[in-house]
Design an enzyme around this catalytic site. Structure first.
Site: not given
Length: 245
Positions: A163, A167
């Site tokens: 994750y 990002k």
């Protein structure tokens, strides 16, 4: 009437963002992978008296679907004023850099990074027809490499290999995209909606959906004198609203 497409808009932050933009007079296309869920979300908004809304079938992980969605929208609207790349996934847990499955990392990147690029490129022709086009990439405060290097940061221990990396990559793409469009009327920014209670995190976040969506909306409705190529985060930078990358 200005138009906006929001990916992943049939629930959570995307749905609340749609509601707030409808209140501001926008015509909203709810991007959704499941048309039935998109229609249900649209009907819920219409029941609130917000009728300038309709679902748009789009799977950001599927190039054919993205192309079809862009073609379908071009038949409905002459221009697209705002694109909000909201669709995202967190990946499984835990996400240790030493043993996270590579297939899982790829899966997260497909939605959070490659999907954004695919959607953005597909809808750029419609966006370029707008007088003041806006692109908002919904990111996370966890995408800040600067803060992840600071042991005093409140989220320093939250190291999620899939994750966080996706990002951070999205943030980098936002910088490059804003640069490429610097001599145009585009405003391209990344927005961290904050640690918000949604099914994305099993409703563990302290933030509310209205507050999270308001941060996204603020970037979507920037005026001609607004900034571009920024990473907005009230959570990471409550005083300035601008997070370090």
């Amino acid at each position: 009437m200005k138009t906006v497409l929001i990916t992943g808009a049939n629930k959570s932050i995307g749905f609340e963002t749609a509601r707030q933009l409808l209140h501001q007079g926008y015509y909203v296309y709810l991007g959704c992978r499941d048309m039935a869920k998109g229609e249900q979300a649209a009907e819920q908004l219409k029941a609130e008296g917000l009728d300038q809304v309709e679902p748009l079938l789009i799977d950001v992980n599927n190039g054919v679907s993205v192309t079809a969605a862009a073609g379908a929208l071009s038949q409905k609207a002459a221009v697209l004023d705002v694109l909000i790349n909201n669709a995202g996934v967190s990946g499984g847990y835990p996400q240790s850099a030493t043993d996270v499955p590579v297939a899982e990392v790829r899966e997260v990147f497909e939605t959070n990074f490659f999907g954004v690029i695919s959607v953005t490129q597909a809808f750029l022709p419609l966006l370029k027809r707008a007088a003041e086009p806006r692109i908002v990439n919904v990111t996370s405060g966890l995408g800040s490499l600067n803060l992840h290097s600071d042991p005093s940061w409140k989220y320093y221990p939250v190291k999620l290999a899939s994750y966080v990396s996706s990002k951070a990559a999205l943030n980098a793409y936002t910088i490059v995209l804003a640069y490429d469009l610097r001599d145009t009327a585009f405003k391209v920014n990344a927005v961290d909606p904050g640690y918000t209670a949604t099914d994305f995190n099993h409703h563990s976040g302290p933030g509310t959906l209205p507050d999270a969506a308001a941060r996204v909306v603020k970037a979507a409705v920037l005026g001609a004198d607004g900034p571009t190529g920024q990473f907005f985060s009230d959570d990471n930078a409550p005083e300035t609203g601008i997070s370090p990358w």
